[in-house]
Design an enzyme around this catalytic site. Sequence first.
Site, PDB file in Angstrom:
ATOM      1  N   LYS A 147       0.842  -1.196   0.000  1.00 37.37           N
ATOM      2  CA  LYS A 147       0.000   0.000   0.000  1.00 37.37           C
ATOM      3  C   LYS A 147       0.876   1.245   0.000  1.00 37.37           C
ATOM      4  O   LYS A 147       1.536   1.559   0.976  1.00 37.37           O
ATOM      5  CB  LYS A 147      -0.921   0.035   1.224  1.00 37.37           C
ATOM      6  CG  LYS A 147      -2.090   0.936   0.898  1.00 37.37           C
ATOM      7  CD  LYS A 147      -2.606   1.892   1.893  1.00 37.37           C
ATOM      8  CE  LYS A 147      -1.899   2.910   2.619  1.00 37.37           C
ATOM      9  NZ  LYS A 147      -1.899   4.250   2.005  1.00 37.37           N
ATOM     10  N   GLU A 156       9.566   0.822  10.788  1.00 42.44           N
ATOM     11  CA  GLU A 156      10.601   1.849  10.585  1.00 42.44           C
ATOM     12  C   GLU A 156       9.901   3.185  10.758  1.00 42.44           C
ATOM     13  O   GLU A 156       9.131   3.590   9.892  1.00 42.44           O
ATOM     14  CB  GLU A 156      11.217   1.666   9.189  1.00 42.44           C
ATOM     15  CG  GLU A 156      12.591   2.256   9.084  1.00 42.44           C
ATOM     16  CD  GLU A 156      12.543   3.694   8.633  1.00 42.44           C
ATOM     17  OE1 GLU A 156      12.439   4.562   9.541  1.00 42.44           O
ATOM     18  OE2 GLU A 156      12.595   3.952   7.430  1.00 42.44           O
ATOM     19  N   CYS A 212      13.253  10.428   7.496  1.00 40.77           N
ATOM     20  CA  CYS A 212      13.136   9.958   8.885  1.00 40.77           C
ATOM     21  C   CYS A 212      14.461  10.052   9.623  1.00 40.77           C
ATOM     22  O   CYS A 212      14.492  10.284  10.821  1.00 40.77           O
ATOM     23  CB  CYS A 212      12.596   8.539   8.924  1.00 40.77           C
ATOM     24  SG  CYS A 212      13.416   7.449   7.773  1.00 40.77           S
ATOM     25  N   GLU A 239       9.545  15.399  15.778  1.00 42.68           N
ATOM     26  CA  GLU A 239       9.959  15.276  14.383  1.00 42.68           C
ATOM     27  C   GLU A 239       9.191  16.317  13.570  1.00 42.68           C
ATOM     28  O   GLU A 239       7.959  16.289  13.539  1.00 42.68           O
ATOM     29  CB  GLU A 239       9.632  13.862  13.896  1.00 42.68           C
ATOM     30  CG  GLU A 239      10.136  13.590  12.511  1.00 42.68           C
ATOM     31  CD  GLU A 239       9.881  12.149  12.071  1.00 42.68           C
ATOM     32  OE1 GLU A 239       8.765  11.659  12.260  1.00 42.68           O
ATOM     33  OE2 GLU A 239      10.817  11.543  11.515  1.00 42.68           O
TER      34      GLU A 239
HETATM   35  P1  NDP Z   1       1.556   7.917   8.358  1.00 44.07           P
HETATM   36  O1  NDP Z   1       2.261   7.086   9.352  1.00 44.07           O
HETATM   37  O2  NDP Z   1       0.123   8.232   8.588  1.00 44.07           O
HETATM   38  O3  NDP Z   1       1.640   7.228   6.917  1.00 44.07           O
HETATM   39  C1  NDP Z   1       2.498   6.184   6.531  1.00 44.07           C
HETATM   40  C2  NDP Z   1       1.721   5.130   5.745  1.00 44.07           C
HETATM   41  O4  NDP Z   1       0.782   4.474   6.595  1.00 44.07           O
HETATM   42  C3  NDP Z   1       0.892   5.705   4.610  1.00 44.07           C
HETATM   43  O5  NDP Z   1       0.837   4.775   3.554  1.00 44.07           O
HETATM   44  C4  NDP Z   1      -0.462   5.861   5.276  1.00 44.07           C
HETATM   45  O6  NDP Z   1      -1.509   5.984   4.381  1.00 44.07           O
HETATM   46  C5  NDP Z   1      -0.540   4.583   6.076  1.00 44.07           C
HETATM   47  N1  NDP Z   1      -1.490   4.615   7.187  1.00 44.07           N
HETATM   48  C6  NDP Z   1      -2.082   5.694   7.784  1.00 44.07           C
HETATM   49  N2  NDP Z   1      -2.880   5.292   8.792  1.00 44.07           N
HETATM   50  C7  NDP Z   1      -2.793   3.937   8.845  1.00 44.07           C
HETATM   51  C8  NDP Z   1      -3.370   2.933   9.687  1.00 44.07           C
HETATM   52  N3  NDP Z   1      -4.182   3.247  10.689  1.00 44.07           N
HETATM   53  N4  NDP Z   1      -3.041   1.642   9.466  1.00 44.07           N
HETATM   54  C9  NDP Z   1      -2.202   1.303   8.485  1.00 44.07           C
HETATM   55  N5  NDP Z   1      -1.621   2.197   7.649  1.00 44.07           N
HETATM   56  C10 NDP Z   1      -1.912   3.506   7.827  1.00 44.07           C
HETATM   57  O7  NDP Z   1       2.368   9.220   8.129  1.00 44.07           O
HETATM   58  P2  NDP Z   1       1.820  10.616   7.563  1.00 44.07           P
HETATM   59  O8  NDP Z   1       1.903  10.564   6.097  1.00 44.07           O
HETATM   60  O9  NDP Z   1       0.484  10.945   8.147  1.00 44.07           O
HETATM   61  O10 NDP Z   1       2.879  11.619   8.143  1.00 44.07           O
HETATM   62  C11 NDP Z   1       2.752  12.075   9.488  1.00 44.07           C
HETATM   63  C12 NDP Z   1       4.102  12.239  10.121  1.00 44.07           C
HETATM   64  O11 NDP Z   1       4.756  10.984  10.180  1.00 44.07           O
HETATM   65  C13 NDP Z   1       5.056  13.109   9.351  1.00 44.07           C
HETATM   66  O12 NDP Z   1       4.885  14.448   9.628  1.00 44.07           O
HETATM   67  C14 NDP Z   1       6.372  12.596   9.823  1.00 44.07           C
HETATM   68  O13 NDP Z   1       6.708  13.214  11.034  1.00 44.07           O
HETATM   69  C15 NDP Z   1       6.133  11.137  10.048  1.00 44.07           C
HETATM   70  N6  NDP Z   1       6.571  10.302   8.923  1.00 44.07           N
HETATM   71  C16 NDP Z   1       7.669   9.544   9.090  1.00 44.07           C
HETATM   72  C17 NDP Z   1       8.146   8.782   8.048  1.00 44.07           C
HETATM   73  C18 NDP Z   1       9.340   7.946   8.170  1.00 44.07           C
HETATM   74  O14 NDP Z   1       9.928   7.600   7.170  1.00 44.07           O
HETATM   75  N7  NDP Z   1       9.732   7.580   9.354  1.00 44.07           N
HETATM   76  C19 NDP Z   1       7.488   8.776   6.746  1.00 44.07           C
HETATM   77  C20 NDP Z   1       6.289   9.567   6.686  1.00 44.07           C
HETATM   78  C21 NDP Z   1       5.891  10.298   7.748  1.00 44.07           C
HETATM   79  P3  NDP Z   1      -1.903   7.469   3.900  1.00 44.07           P
HETATM   80  O15 NDP Z   1      -0.732   8.048   3.212  1.00 44.07           O
HETATM   81  O16 NDP Z   1      -2.986   7.222   2.979  1.00 44.07           O
HETATM   82  O17 NDP Z   1      -2.296   8.214   5.132  1.00 44.07           O
END
Ligand code: NDP
Length: 498
Positions: free
Chosen positions: A197, A271, A305, A402
Amino acid sequence: MTDLERRQDRAPVPSGWDYAPAPEARDIVTLEERYGLYIGGELVEPKSGEYFPTVSPASEEVLAEVGQAGPEDVDLAVQAARDAYDNGWSAISPAERAKYLFRIARILQERSREFAVLESLNGGKPIKESRDVDLPLAAAHFFYYAGWADKLEYAFPHRRPRSVGVAGQIIPWNFPLLMLAWKIAPALAGGNTVVLKPAESTPLSALLFADVLRQAELPPGVVNIVTGDGRAGAELVKHPDVDKIAFTGSTEVGKAIQRELAGTGKRLTLELGGKAANIIFDDAALDQAVEGIVNGIYFNQGHVCCAGSRLLVQESIYEPVIEKLKRRLTTLRVGDPLDKNTDVGAINSKQQLEKIEELVRSGEEEGADIYQPPCRLPEKGWWFVPTVFTNVAQSYRIAQEEIFGPVLSVLTFRTPDEAVEKANNTPYGLSAGVWTEKGSRILSMASRLEAGVVWANTYNRFDPTSPFGGYKESGFGREGGLHGLEPYLDLEESEVRG
Ligand code: NDP
């Protein structure tokens, strides 16, 4: 009168160093108006009947409509992955599996310009990063794991490595294709099948990857791609026929997934976020260190990240470092991601921009000093000026949370002990950087820093052979290297030890 002055009289020497626009052509990418879900080797309409628009964050232009996978769609994707696993993929000879991975790697190389343009268009990252970092690394991951696919017994001596089954993989928007490669390559090398996904805001490169799978003639159902928002991810996590979940994203969602899976026996790797310290000692080569600071936090708009978002500078060199850093910031070019001269592109989404703005406001309100170079931002799209905060206390939100944007918080230290204490004063533990000319100091710091990755005299360097992952709230499990194969294998001990 000097030569230069004489020349200025006749033909003025350029007063600034503005670059002429150098846009990468986008016609190499052909976009469909609408994309379905990639299930069982075909793009199919979502049973949910729902679609959502995906946009370019640099212009807010709608690029295409993408399917929203509902529970029934996720179920079909998992069934397709299970059928492919049971009816061929898990039993295929490892050398044959390797062949498909090598093919995928080569096709990614051949189509790298197309992917790089699409990645910048949909994600907002500068083309020079998608072209020079994301694409080469994505192909390298497939090459690397292709190499291991038929050598698993040598990779894990005295074990009998066997595949796990169906892997559910959920990835974020900051490195869409690269995270896909980090997840899919080891899973397939280990003989598993996949339902992936992608993030809601950046689904297009995963959908183009479906075309690579078709070209590589990967058997249908071995990889399935379900687009959609977090609901689709949640459905995948709770599906009873998924054997392993791999997630990259926020700590908050990672914790929710861990709660959901507790007691189910499903394997899990997480991660998650980070708040890395980039530590500059007074014996470091300062100009190189400043480049490392810039690369550490402004690379990919700080949507990284493992970004070096907390700068720890030894007090004796604080002033020259900050002066050099501010001067360097004035030369960063912010703008069109498809321009080859752009250093800092667009913020990935409006929500992410609002989150950055909110945290930056909190930094100002709590009393930190803000510096932003003069910078003209495009009128449309989502942008944020590269920012440095000085006079930051450890308790400030900008030093703790973050930000996931181009915002650096600067703190100081006097002794190595103080640097270690401050660096480890975070709930995260993903990465760190150490800048010093002394090898012994690098080794001593690396052994005391609570971080999965410690870079020495460099930052944000990645390699498929090298494991990546965190401690504490940054998650668990490793991606890359042999460690990255382990979560996708049952490693039973073999009876005969030789
Ligand atoms: P999320 O953790 O919400 O998104 C990561 C992935 O998980 C996306 O594919 C998202 O879908 C999906 N997802 C969201 N909710 C669920 C759920 N309940 N169960 C399973 N999968 C889910 O990150 P965000 O995009 O909302 O970003 C928010 C914050 O997270 C950022 O500001 C940053 O601080 C951090 N972040 C950290 C990352 C890293 O690499 N460590 C990467 C991205 C974000 P969808 O995109 O459709 O919401």
